[in-house]
Design an enzyme around this catalytic site. Structure first.
Site, short mmCIF file in Angstrom:
data_model
loop_
_atom_site.label_atom_id
_atom_site.label_comp_id
_atom_site.label_asym_id
_atom_site.label_seq_id
_atom_site.Cartn_x
_atom_site.Cartn_y
_atom_site.Cartn_z
N ARG A 92 16.14 2.00 29.29
CA ARG A 92 15.39 3.02 30.04
C ARG A 92 16.21 4.29 30.05
O ARG A 92 17.35 4.29 30.51
CB ARG A 92 15.13 2.53 31.47
CG ARG A 92 14.54 3.60 32.36
CD ARG A 92 14.02 3.05 33.66
NE ARG A 92 12.78 2.32 33.49
CZ ARG A 92 11.97 1.96 34.48
NH1 ARG A 92 12.28 2.26 35.72
NH2 ARG A 92 10.86 1.30 34.23
N GLN A 136 4.91 -1.40 30.06
CA GLN A 136 3.99 -1.36 31.19
C GLN A 136 2.55 -1.50 30.72
O GLN A 136 1.75 -2.25 31.31
CB GLN A 136 4.16 -0.01 31.93
CG GLN A 136 3.19 0.20 33.07
CD GLN A 136 3.43 -0.76 34.21
OE1 GLN A 136 4.57 -0.93 34.65
NE2 GLN A 136 2.39 -1.42 34.71
N ASP A 143 -0.70 7.05 38.81
CA ASP A 143 0.76 6.92 38.85
C ASP A 143 1.27 8.09 39.70
O ASP A 143 0.52 9.01 40.02
CB ASP A 143 1.32 6.96 37.41
CG ASP A 143 2.84 6.79 37.36
OD1 ASP A 143 3.43 6.27 38.34
OD2 ASP A 143 3.45 7.16 36.34
N ARG A 180 4.04 -8.11 34.41
CA ARG A 180 5.19 -7.56 33.70
C ARG A 180 6.11 -8.69 33.23
O ARG A 180 6.72 -8.61 32.17
CB ARG A 180 5.98 -6.59 34.61
CG ARG A 180 5.28 -5.29 34.95
CD ARG A 180 5.02 -4.43 33.73
NE ARG A 180 6.21 -4.17 32.94
CZ ARG A 180 7.10 -3.19 33.15
NH1 ARG A 180 6.88 -2.33 34.13
NH2 ARG A 180 8.16 -3.03 32.37
N CYS A 212 1.03 1.41 38.07
CA CYS A 212 2.22 0.76 37.50
C CYS A 212 3.26 0.44 38.56
O CYS A 212 4.08 -0.45 38.35
CB CYS A 212 2.82 1.65 36.41
SG CYS A 212 3.29 3.28 37.01
N HIS A 272 5.86 4.50 28.16
CA HIS A 272 6.19 3.27 28.91
C HIS A 272 5.38 2.12 28.30
O HIS A 272 4.50 1.56 28.95
CB HIS A 272 5.87 3.48 30.38
CG HIS A 272 6.55 2.50 31.29
ND1 HIS A 272 7.43 1.53 30.84
CD2 HIS A 272 6.48 2.34 32.64
CE1 HIS A 272 7.85 0.83 31.88
NE2 HIS A 272 7.30 1.29 32.97
N1 CP Z 1 6.44 -0.02 36.71
C1 CP Z 1 7.77 0.04 36.50
O1 CP Z 1 8.26 0.27 35.38
O2 CP Z 1 8.52 -0.19 37.61
P1 CP Z 1 10.08 -0.03 37.74
O3 CP Z 1 10.40 1.44 37.69
O4 CP Z 1 10.40 -0.63 39.09
O5 CP Z 1 10.76 -0.77 36.62
N1 NVA Z 2 5.91 7.88 35.69
C1 NVA Z 2 6.87 7.14 36.44
C2 NVA Z 2 6.78 5.70 36.09
C3 NVA Z 2 7.72 4.79 36.83
C4 NVA Z 2 7.57 3.35 36.43
C5 NVA Z 2 8.27 7.68 36.16
O1 NVA Z 2 8.57 8.00 35.00
O2 NVA Z 2 9.05 7.80 37.08
#
Ligand code: CP
Ligand code: NVA
Length: 314
Positions: free
Chosen positions: A104, A134, A226, A295, A267, A131
């Site tokens: 990430r 997800q 989101d 997930r 998400c 993502h």
């Molecule tokens: N939806 C998602 O990716 O959650 P986290 O940021 O908790 O991993």
């Molecule tokens: N759009 C959000 C998703 C988190 C899972 C972010 O990037 O923070």
């Protein structure tokens, strides 16, 4: 065998995504004909996080353990990356120890750099652009709830962010119609839109980018939202909230124009009473906890497909 990365859903064919969903079903139902714990036996996988995570971090760690592998959790800052070792050098070294990296990052280009120098698969656990993991769980959730994907009407309301970009790709690959309602200046990326346009020609999906949430949600089977303030956007928080609120909040009023059996998806993490009201996320249409559970099952399917390419389940 040439290594393969999972940086975006665009690099997977619709049939491969279908295979991932089918495999997810078997993991979830416990109907694999082989011992789940043997799938990653002897394999180690680095989980590298530059930003916060609950679902992605925990679901991948548990998935790797349950598949018999060994997860190595590494914070970006605690590793030498935090002191300036290059991504290329880190990728070369990790390739000598482990079998894959789930990462990430803030910048998607950092993932591309890692993938370029690694000899092992790199899996995108969220970047500023995409993502994909997800969206595999989201497509699975829709398939599980409706029994098929083709022709479903999904409305995404809010920021045209990483999740929206991946949803565009996933829906357009799988024949799902997607209407995005977002304010001017907060549209999905031009790359994701280009991919979606190309995919929809093959799948028959209808993709629309609109301003009006009520128009997007009319007769929708799924309403998805989101956060308005993604990780990395914190400095713009006040400005963003003033652009998105109140128009782009998913609330009971908006659900009224959708199909009677509309599902609400997110998400997570949710910023309650910003992009969605408590009434909706805690209400009868919400499937966010099933979506979050999925997930875990989809993480297993993704790992099995990426790391055990001869994976067959007669
Ligand atoms: N939806 C998602 O990716 O959650 P986290 O940021 O908790 O991993
Ligand atoms: N759009 C959000 C998703 C988190 C899972 C972010 O990037 O923070």
């Amino acid at each position: 065998m040439e290594k393969r990365d999972f940086l975006t859903l665009q690099s997977f064919k619709a049939d491969e995504i279908r295979e991932m969903l089918e495999l997810t079903r078997r993991f979830k139902e416990g109907s694999l004909s082989i011992n789940e714990g043997s799938i990653l036996s002897g394999k180690s996988i680095v989980l590298l996080f530059q930003k916060h995570s609950t679902r992605t971090r925990v679901s991948f760690e548990v998935a790797i353990n349950q598949l018999g592998g060994h997860p190595v959790c590494l914070g970006w800052r605690e590793s030498q990356l935090g002191r300036g070792e290059t991504i290329a050098d880190t990728a070369r070294v990790l390739s000598r120890y482990v079998d894959a990296v789930v990462a990430r990052v803030y910048k998607h280009s950092d993932l591309e750099e890692m993938a370029k120098y690694a000899d092992i698969p790199i899996i995108n656990a969220l970047s500023d652009m995409y993502h994909p993991c997800q969206i595999v769980a989201d497509l699975y959730t829709m398939w599980e709830k409706f029994g098929s994907l083709k022709g479903l009407k999904v409305a995404y309301v809010g920021d045209g962010n990483n999740v929206c970009n991946s949803l565009l790709i996933g829906c357009s690959k799988m024949g799902v119609n997607l209407s995005v309602a977002c304010p001017s200046g907060y549209e999905p990326s031009s790359e994701a839109l280009r991919f979606a346009e190309r995919n929809s020609k093959e799948s028959g999906s209808e993709i629309r980018i609109l301003r009006d949430p009520f128009e997007a949600c009319k007769d929708a089977d799924v309403i998805y939202t989101d956060t308005f303030v993604s990780m990395g956007d914190e400095a713009e928080r006040e400005e963003r909230l003033s652009v998105f609120l109140p128009k782009y909040q998913v609330n009971a009023e908006l659900l009224k124009v959708a199909s009677d059996n509309v599902l609400f998806m997110h998400c997570l993490p949710a910023h309650r009473n910003e992009e969605v009201t408590d009434e909706v996320i805690d209400g009868p249409h919400s499937v966010v906890w099933d979506e979050a559970e999925n997930r875990l099952h989809t993480a297993k399917a993704i790992l099995a497909m990426m790391l055990k390419r001869d994976f067959h389940n007669p």
